[in-house]
Scaffold this motif. Structure first.
Motif, PDB file in Angstrom:
ATOM      1  N   ALA A   1      -2.534 -10.997   2.366  1.00  0.00           N
ATOM      2  CA  ALA A   1      -2.899 -10.374   3.640  1.00  0.00           C
ATOM      3  C   ALA A   1      -4.421 -10.239   3.737  1.00  0.00           C
ATOM      4  CB  ALA A   1      -2.226  -9.013   3.773  1.00  0.00           C
ATOM      5  N   GLY A   2      -5.057  -9.905   2.613  1.00  0.00           N
ATOM      6  CA  GLY A   2      -6.521  -9.822   2.587  1.00  0.00           C
ATOM      7  C   GLY A   2      -7.136 -11.161   2.953  1.00  0.00           C
TER       8      GLY A   2
ATOM      9  N   ARG B   1     -10.777 -10.757  10.970  1.00  0.00           N
ATOM     10  CA  ARG B   1     -10.388  -9.411  11.421  1.00  0.00           C
ATOM     11  C   ARG B   1     -11.488  -8.388  11.094  1.00  0.00           C
ATOM     12  NH1 ARG B   1      -5.687  -9.309  14.605  1.00  0.00           N
ATOM     13  NH2 ARG B   1      -4.491 -11.138  13.989  1.00  0.00           N
ATOM     14  N   ARG B   2     -11.554  -7.351  11.947  1.00  0.00           N
ATOM     15  CA  ARG B   2     -12.509  -6.275  11.704  1.00  0.00           C
ATOM     16  C   ARG B   2     -12.123  -5.555  10.403  1.00  0.00           C
ATOM     17  NH1 ARG B   2     -13.512  -1.074  13.102  1.00  0.00           N
ATOM     18  NH2 ARG B   2     -11.415  -0.781  13.919  1.00  0.00           N
ATOM     19  N   ARG B   3     -13.122  -5.287   9.545  1.00  0.00           N
ATOM     20  CA  ARG B   3     -12.822  -4.755   8.210  1.00  0.00           C
ATOM     21  C   ARG B   3     -12.834  -3.233   8.200  1.00  0.00           C
ATOM     22  NH1 ARG B   3     -15.251  -9.630   4.368  1.00  0.00           N
ATOM     23  NH2 ARG B   3     -14.360 -11.213   5.704  1.00  0.00           N
TER      24      ARG B   3
ATOM     25  N   ALA C   1      -9.975  -3.506   4.686  1.00  0.00           N
ATOM     26  CA  ALA C   1     -10.897  -3.614   3.545  1.00  0.00           C
ATOM     27  C   ALA C   1     -10.150  -3.456   2.223  1.00  0.00           C
ATOM     28  CB  ALA C   1     -12.001  -2.567   3.655  1.00  0.00           C
ATOM     29  N   ARG C   2      -9.126  -2.592   2.213  1.00  0.00           N
ATOM     30  CA  ARG C   2      -8.363  -2.404   0.964  1.00  0.00           C
ATOM     31  C   ARG C   2      -7.584  -3.657   0.573  1.00  0.00           C
ATOM     32  NH1 ARG C   2      -5.371   3.154   1.510  1.00  0.00           N
ATOM     33  NH2 ARG C   2      -6.545   3.377   3.436  1.00  0.00           N
ATOM     34  N   LEU C   3      -7.079  -4.372   1.600  1.00  0.00           N
ATOM     35  CA  LEU C   3      -6.350  -5.617   1.321  1.00  0.00           C
ATOM     36  C   LEU C   3      -7.312  -6.717   0.866  1.00  0.00           C
ATOM     37  CD1 LEU C   3      -3.891  -5.438   4.338  1.00  0.00           C
ATOM     38  CD2 LEU C   3      -3.378  -4.955   1.938  1.00  0.00           C
ATOM     39  N   ILE C   4      -8.489  -6.749   1.493  1.00  0.00           N
ATOM     40  CA  ILE C   4      -9.492  -7.746   1.081  1.00  0.00           C
ATOM     41  C   ILE C   4      -9.937  -7.456  -0.353  1.00  0.00           C
ATOM     42  CG2 ILE C   4     -11.831  -8.606   1.532  1.00  0.00           C
ATOM     43  CD1 ILE C   4     -11.242  -8.332   4.529  1.00  0.00           C
ATOM     44  N   ASP C   5     -10.015  -6.171  -0.677  1.00  0.00           N
ATOM     45  CA  ASP C   5     -10.382  -5.807  -2.045  1.00  0.00           C
ATOM     46  C   ASP C   5      -9.323  -6.293  -3.053  1.00  0.00           C
ATOM     47  OD1 ASP C   5     -12.297  -4.459  -3.757  1.00  0.00           O
ATOM     48  OD2 ASP C   5     -10.605  -3.131  -4.235  1.00  0.00           O
TER      49      ASP C   5
END
Ligand code: ADP
Ligand code: MG
Length: 310
Positions: free
Chosen positions: A166-167, A175-177, A182-186
């Motif tokens: 998903a990140g 997508r706007r972080r 941001a937690r998924l991107i992390d």
């Protein structure tokens, strides 16, 4: 020819000396004279295939390059010892970038008590390429292979699935972080290999097979099936999903089960053990090993596929 057919062809060109485990598992296993086994694995990260150089920070890339390798030692129930780092650098990358990369690489290495003992550095015409080799160890014969799953065994996973995929989707869709995204991107940029869980699962003596989830359960369970000569049934309604993933999916209209099964890069452990086993590690039972030779899904209309090169 697909990735795995190609690997099979390469495999058939060599024979494996007695007592060693070669191509087909997360690590090679090489017995030593001191009564321990050495575990070896190597994994490459290529710009535009494994990462987008203008999105990931050098420190995150350094972290991830070491993490995905250490995870292969965790998948055997071993302890990582040392790594070897090879980098091919395009002209656009300077010394400062490399030192920030090394900072991330060092922080995860310290976290797992692993040291960098060698590597190679060269130029690349265009793209950045990173190859890491990791060495680990376990007691002789103690490595958990992909080949031990038996019909009737439970199929289990540690952690929740799909956050990393998903990140990545959020990054690709621009997508706007906000906090949630941001937690998924992390989770995508900072996977934490499950070394302690792997060691503790191996110490029970009842875990029959194990793999780390790098290409998605849909792909990784197929490796266990193939190496063990068994079938599997996965209950998609039992797949553990984080709250963040569920919220983001309902917000953006994404399918959380597809992300969880097909996305990969969660770097949790997928393992099998006799059904009803008490285990010292938090886990979710997501299915069972069968004798059908086939992969079945409880939502039988679907056939999930994991990530594949080519
Ligand atoms: P993982 O996802 O755990 O890193 P892979 O799916 O990349 O494992 O690889 C599967 C198996 O094939 C591993 O045992 C790996 O060592 C082996 N392998 C992959 N590519 C090659 C290659 N080019 N030459 C020899 N062995 C390979
Ligand atoms: Mg692996």
């Amino acid at each position: 020819m697909g990735e795995f057919e190609l690997i099979d062809k390469i495999k058939s060109s060599f024979s494996v000396p007695d007592g060693m485990t070669g191509i087909g598992d997360d690590c090679a296993v090489i017995p030593q004279k001191d009564g321990k086994d050495t575990l070896v694995s190597t994994d490459m990260l290529v710009e535009d295939i494994h990462f987008l150089a203008d999105d990931i920070s050098p420190a995150d890339l350094g972290w991830k390059s070491a993490a995905v390798n250490i995870s292969d030692i965790a998948a055997m129930g071993g302890r990582p010892v040392s790594t070897y780092l090879s980098i091919a650098l395009p002209r656009s990358i300077g010394q400062e970038w490399v030192m920030r990369f090394i900072e991330g690489y060092r922080s995860i290495s310290e976290m797992f008590g692993v040291t960098l003992l060698g590597g190679d550095t060269c130029s690349s015409p265009d793209k950045l390429c990173i190859s890491v080799t990791v060495l680990g160890e376990c007691a002789h014969g103690g490595a958990i292979l992909r080949s031990g799953a038996k019909p009737g065994d439970s199929i289990c996973v540690t952690g929740t699935l799909g956050d990393s995929a998903a990140g990545l989707k959020a990054i690709l869709e621009g997508r706007r972080r906000d906090d949630l995204v941001a937690r998924l991107i992390d989770a995508h940029y900072h996977p934490v290999p499950e070394v302690e869980a792997g060691l503790s699962l191996a110490s029970t003596g009842i875990v029959s097979s194990m793999i780390d989830i790098s290409d998605g359960v849909a792909s990784d369970i197929r490796h266990i099936m193939e190496e063990s000569g068994v079938g599997a049934k996965i209950h998609t309604e039992r797949i553990p999903l984080s709250e963040e993933l569920q919220k983001v999916c309902s917000l953006f209209g994404w399918d959380p089960i597809s992300l969880a099964l097909e996305g990969g890069e969660d770097y949790h452990l997928l393992f099998t053990c006799p059904s009803g086993s008490e285990l010292p590690v938090k886990h979710t039972v997501i299915g069972e090993i069968t004798d059908t030779g086939r992969l079945e899904w409880s939502d039988s209309g679907r056939n999930y596929q994991g990530f594949r090169h080519f």
